[in-house]
Scaffold this motif. Structure first.
Motif, PDB file in Angstrom:
ATOM      1  N   VAL A   1       0.842  -1.202   0.000  1.00 25.43           N
ATOM      2  CA  VAL A   1       0.000   0.000   0.000  1.00 25.43           C
ATOM      3  C   VAL A   1       0.877   1.251   0.000  1.00 25.43           C
ATOM      4  CG1 VAL A   1      -1.632   1.352   1.381  1.00 25.43           C
ATOM      5  CG2 VAL A   1      -2.027  -1.092   1.021  1.00 25.43           C
TER       6      VAL A   1
ATOM      7  N   GLU B   1       0.687   0.071  -4.277  1.00 23.80           N
ATOM      8  CA  GLU B   1       0.286  -1.242  -4.787  1.00 23.80           C
ATOM      9  C   GLU B   1       0.999  -1.584  -6.093  1.00 23.80           C
ATOM     10  OE1 GLU B   1      -3.870  -2.236  -4.444  1.00 23.80           O
ATOM     11  OE2 GLU B   1      -4.205  -0.616  -3.038  1.00 23.80           O
TER      12      GLU B   1
ATOM     13  N   ASN C   1      -7.312  -4.839   1.030  1.00 22.08           N
ATOM     14  CA  ASN C   1      -6.542  -4.390  -0.145  1.00 22.08           C
ATOM     15  C   ASN C   1      -6.181  -5.578  -1.050  1.00 22.08           C
ATOM     16  OD1 ASN C   1      -5.926  -1.421   0.150  1.00 22.08           O
ATOM     17  ND2 ASN C   1      -5.381  -2.165   2.186  1.00 22.08           N
TER      18      ASN C   1
END
Length: 312
Positions: A169, A173, A312
């Motif tokens: 993150v 990404e 995520n």
């Protein structure tokens, strides 16, 4: 008989001078501390330090019981179905959350009684020594410059998956997350150039750094690790990642308030005991003492943090 056994065991365990500490009354004569890990690791070591202190400074006999099967499920079930009298406790860390979030365990922290946190330990992000990266920011910038070419070795379903996702993150990404197994497997993958970065314990990282095989880019905490203050933290490098491994004590749901109060009294004594602090740090950990109310608040935040990375 139990009181006699406690007396004999205490005599065999060298620790803090008994006269310096007040004895805490505990509502049961014996306590099983269930640890979802095999003997010899950091969680087991922390549990045994806690158990020894508990026995030394209360009128209860303690025993550490290792139940590693099922990735923590068996241990959680043992405690979750136990009497709430305080005779059975769970000693675990954030893997309790990741097992639930990954679908490997039906048990969530709020199905139990949060009692206390005791110690914490850190991990680092490490790379091979022959890489050009000397800071975490340099690693992240390199990943952003060439998306999907850099890989993070992790163990899917565990706390290292969260640490890998947190780094990914921070890198927008742009990194690939690779299941590389246990810490020893991840080290082999890193040194074999199969992955570019891994998370690993501070103690292990220090050995590989000293051998000239790795660079430890950052400790995942707000404050430096007491055993490796030379390694900069993630926060000091402007990377908002703080994921120490906090050892937490749980009881069954609706645990006896008298048992909670007794453990809180022990936790308060630990904070005033320099010998206990030194013993914890000798194990590569630091004190992270919280009472029941503060522990519940911490766990709510810790679980939400883990959940955000799993999303995520």
């Amino acid at each position: 008989m139990l009181k006699l056994l406690k007396t004999l065991l205490c005599a065999a365990l060298p620790f803090v001078p008994q006269a310096a500490l007040a004895q805490v009354d505990y509502p049961t004569e014996s306590v099983r501390i269930i640890v979802p890990a095999n003997p010899g690791g950091g969680t087991d070591a922390a549990a045994r330090i806690f158990a020894e202190y508990f026995q030394r400074n209360s009128d209860a006999v303690t025993a550490v019981v290792n139940q590693a099967a099922g990735g923590g499920v068996v241990a959680a079930q043992t405690v979750g179905t136990a009497s709430p009298d305080g005779a059975t406790l769970l000693f675990f860390h954030a893997a309790f959350h990741t097992a639930n979030l990954s679908g490997n365990s039906p048990f969530k922290w709020d199905q139990f009684t949060p009692v206390a946190t005791v110690t914490e330990s850190n991990e680092v992000y490490a790379v091979r020594a022959d890489t050009p990266y000397d800071t975490l920011d340099q690693l992240i910038e390199a990943a952003k410059a060439k998306p999907n070419t850099m890989s993070i070795g992790t163990q899917l379903g565990g706390t290292t998956q969260v640490k890998a996702q947190a780094l990914n993150v921070a890198a927008g990404e742009t990194m690939r997350i690779v299941d590389a197994g246990t810490e020893s497997d991840r080290v082999a993958a890193l040194l074999g150039s199969q992955v570019d970065v891994i998370s690993m314990s501070v103690g292990s990282a220090k050995q590989y750094v000293a051998a000239g095989q790795m660079k430890a880019l950052a400790v995942m905490n707000e404050v430096p690790d007491v055993t490796a203050p030379e390694i900069p933290t993630t926060i000091s490098q402007g990377i908002d990642i703080s994921l120490p491994l906090v050892q937490t004590v749980y009881g069954p749901k609706d645990m006896d308030p008298a048992a909670i109060a007794a453990i809180e009294a022990l936790i308060a004594q630990m904070g005033e005991d320099p010998e206990f602090k030194a013993l914890v740090e000798k194990q590569g950990q630091t004190l992270a003492l919280r009472d029941a109310a503060a522990t519940a608040e911490f766990l709510d935040t810790e679980y939400a943090t883990m959940q955000s990375y799993f999303a995520n």
